[in-house]
Design an enzyme around this catalytic site. Structure first.
Site, PDB file in Angstrom:
ATOM      1  N   LYS A 113     -13.907  -0.641  -6.232  1.00 48.39           N
ATOM      2  CA  LYS A 113     -12.547  -0.807  -6.764  1.00 48.39           C
ATOM      3  C   LYS A 113     -12.540  -1.855  -7.872  1.00 48.39           C
ATOM      4  CE  LYS A 113      -7.856  -1.652  -4.919  1.00 48.39           C
ATOM      5  NZ  LYS A 113      -7.089  -1.936  -3.669  1.00 48.39           N
ATOM      6  N   SER A 154      -3.349   1.454  -2.582  1.00 47.18           N
ATOM      7  CA  SER A 154      -3.752   1.227  -3.949  1.00 47.18           C
ATOM      8  C   SER A 154      -5.205   1.600  -4.250  1.00 47.18           C
ATOM      9  CB  SER A 154      -3.549  -0.244  -4.300  1.00 47.18           C
ATOM     10  OG  SER A 154      -4.424  -1.074  -3.568  1.00 47.18           O
ATOM     11  N   SER A 178      -3.719  -0.363   1.834  1.00 53.34           N
ATOM     12  CA  SER A 178      -4.370   0.158   0.623  1.00 53.34           C
ATOM     13  C   SER A 178      -5.777   0.718   0.810  1.00 53.34           C
ATOM     14  CB  SER A 178      -4.414  -0.922  -0.455  1.00 53.34           C
ATOM     15  OG  SER A 178      -3.157  -1.076  -1.042  1.00 53.34           O
TER      16      SER A 178
END
Lengths: 485, 95
Positions: free
Chosen positions: A76, A151, A175
């Site tokens: 990420k 997310s 997330s």
């Protein structure tokens, strides 16, 4: 060369160790997949040349006694990577190149892996659909036009589409677990303090926690083992002996007590979610676990509490983006104050601005007691609900999300409806507990649905074991057609 | 309670974010619906509840107050939008 990118991380590791595939060929196979999947918009940055160099170095001098020997990994874009751009999905960090490496990525690299690229995410990890990213929304590989969750949406999408053998995300209110549920993958949010927060772009510091996103439970255990550990640079890092999660993985769950909280059966929850929960209960019962009805009475107050605590911490953490020391700077404004105001207005997207304003307001003079202090009190009640029940049960089983993946644009006009996605995941962050989302079935449109296992603090091994037994008996099969090829 | 446009502009000032006049209406609507949701907490009586201060059963560690880093000026300035010699440069503050 046989394509092995659809295999699990542990199978790939075995193949590398058995010298059936070199690190270089493995890396090339992922690069090929990534280049043909641009439509999914999962990558913000790729580091192919650097990855191939690392792969060559591994092949020239292989060390097979590592957890991740010669394994390329995309992560990420919230983890700072030395000399590789790190954006947090935001325009304000569009040109930010860290001069240091986050502790969790450093841990992954020291276990034999190397960086393949940086994955798209909601801006500053604020979002549940990956639609708030400055770099555009990510597509769910399960079906075009569907969100991958958020997310960590670039992470879930890249993993499910075979663009990385495993990945890591961060979870502040769901997330990791919600995108895992939306893509038919496994997501683990560890106990607060188990993985270092050092070098991760901060959102809400008392809730943020990094964790693995993988295809299988075994992979999750391997990744957690590699990334976790005490770090003196994080003041809330837990100082304890490192666990061997993958070696200690067991599928015997006989006699374990599983709590079923009645408050997780919410109004207007689709029937399919309820049926999935029933299916999960039956699988665990058939494996010899004992189901116990429990009550977590303050569950409904978790989301309102979260939307005070998280924005308050975010408004403080994001005060650092002022256009002076790093990041984007506006060229408009006649003095320093106007430069700040324009930089932040042009640099942040709408959702981030909303949350900074909420946070600034609830912390402002005259409102602190009514909002922030109130929320911290309710947070204590939520934590106590869990503490009381964990005297009676070993783990808690709930659905991961109140629905399957939704369409792009479906919820962007109504922030509260977007926030409701995290109704089952947020309580865990407020209480600092570990929780696992595991794929458990498909709805009638063929979209994946997940179940969540919540554990006691630092009891990751137990929820991994329950997940391991569940996985063997659930026969979940993800249907991904690779329609983008 | 409800937030009016003036209040929102004031909070934006505190947060050092300039708000586009055309967006104030939709922002006011969104923030009010969020606060309506948040204010469910008022149903709960928390008079006798202590606020949570840490979710870890450990107190924050302290370290010795000593220099453990330094000589990294170049690294610190590397990402600055504008610098001159060894300094960050900002718009003129003092006439």
């Amino acid at each position: 060369m046989v394509d092995i990118t659809n295999q699990s991380l542990s199978e790939i590791v075995d193949n590398v160790k058995a010298k059936k595939i070199s690190s270089t060929d493995l890396t090339k196979a992922y690069i090929k997949n990534i280049e043909s999947a641009k439509k999914l918009n999962t990558f913000v940055t790729t580091t192919f040349d650097q990855a191939l160099d690392k792969a060559k170095q591994f092949d020239a001098k292989p060390n097979y006694d590592q957890l991740l020997p010669g394994i390329p990994l995309a992560v990420k874009d919230l983890f700072c990577t030395e000399n590789t751009k790190t954006t947090a999905g935001s325009n304000i960090l569009n040109n930010f190149v860290p001069t240091y490496e986050s502790t969790v990525t450093k841990n992954l690299w020291s276990n034999g892996s190397f960086l393949l690229g940086k994955l798209n995410c909601d801006e500053f990890a604020m979002g549940s659909s990956n639609e708030t990213s400055f770099f555009g929304n990510v597509i769910n590989p399960v079906e075009d036009q569907l969100v991958p969750g958020g997310s960590s949406g670039g992470s879930s999408s890249a993993l499910a589409a075979d663009l990385t053998p495993a990945t890591i995300g961060t979870d502040t209110g769901g997330s990791i677990r919600q995108p895992a549920s939306f893509t038919g993958t496994v997501g683990l949010k560890p106990t607060y303090g188990l993985c270092s927060r050092w070098g991760i772009v901060a959102f809400a510091s008392s809730l943020d926690q990094a964790g693995p996103m993988t295809k299988t439970i075994k992979d999750s255990a391997i990744m957690l083992e590699a990334m976790s550990g005490f770090d003196k640079k994080d003041s809330t890092s837990i100082n304890k002996k490192k666990e061997q999660y993958s070696k200690n993985l067991k599928d015997n769950i006989k006699g374990l007590k599983i709590g079923i909280p009645k408050e997780y059966r919410v109004d207007d929850m689709p029937k399919e979610i309820d049926e999935l929960w029933e299916k999960g209960k039956k699988i665990l019962k058939d494996l010899g676990a004992q189901l116990i009805d429990i009550s977590l009475p303050h569950t409904k107050y978790a989301l309102p509490t979260y939307y005070i605590v998280a924005p308050a911490e975010a408004s403080s953490n994001l005060a650092r983006y002022d256009g002076v020391r790093y990041g984007y700077r506006s060229q408009k404004g006649k003095d320093l104050i106007e430069m700040y105001e324009n930089t932040r207005s042009e640099g942040f997207g709408d959702e981030v601005k909303r949350r900074i304003l909420i946070g600034t307001y609830v912390l402002s003079s005259g409102y602190y007691d009514a909002y922030y202090l109130k929320a911290q009190k309710v947070r204590n009640l939520i934590k106590k609900d869990f503490d009381d029940n964990f005297l009676k049960v070993d783990a808690i089983l709930t659905p991961s999300t109140p629905s399957s993946a939704f369409k792009i644009g479906e919820k962007t006009n109504d922030p509260v409806s977007m926030y409701l996605n995290d109704i089952f995941t947020v309580p865990v962050n407020l209480a600092g507990l570990p929780a696992l989302s595991l794929p458990a079935g498909l709805d009638k449109q063929g979209l994946p649905l997940g179940l969540q296992l919540i554990g006691k603090a630092l009891d990751e091994q137990k929820i991994l074991n329950i997940g391991f037994a569940f996985e063997k008996n659930c026969a979940f099969k993800n249907k991904i057609e690779k329609w983008w090829l | 309670m409800s937030l009016n446009k003036e209040k929102i502009k004031h909070v934006a000032k505190l947060a050092r974010i300039s708000i586009n006049e055309a967006k104030v209406d939709s922002l006011t609507k969104d923030l009010n619906s969020i606060f309506k949701f948040i204010e469910q907490l008022n149903e709960l009586n928390t008079d006798k509840v202590e606020p949570l201060t840490s979710i870890l059963n450990q107190s924050l560690r302290s370290r010795k107050d000593e220099i453990n880093d330094g000589k990294i000026r170049e690294k610190i300035l590397k990402n600055s939008p504008k610098e001159s010699e060894e300094f960050f440069v900002v718009p003129k503050v003092v006439e």
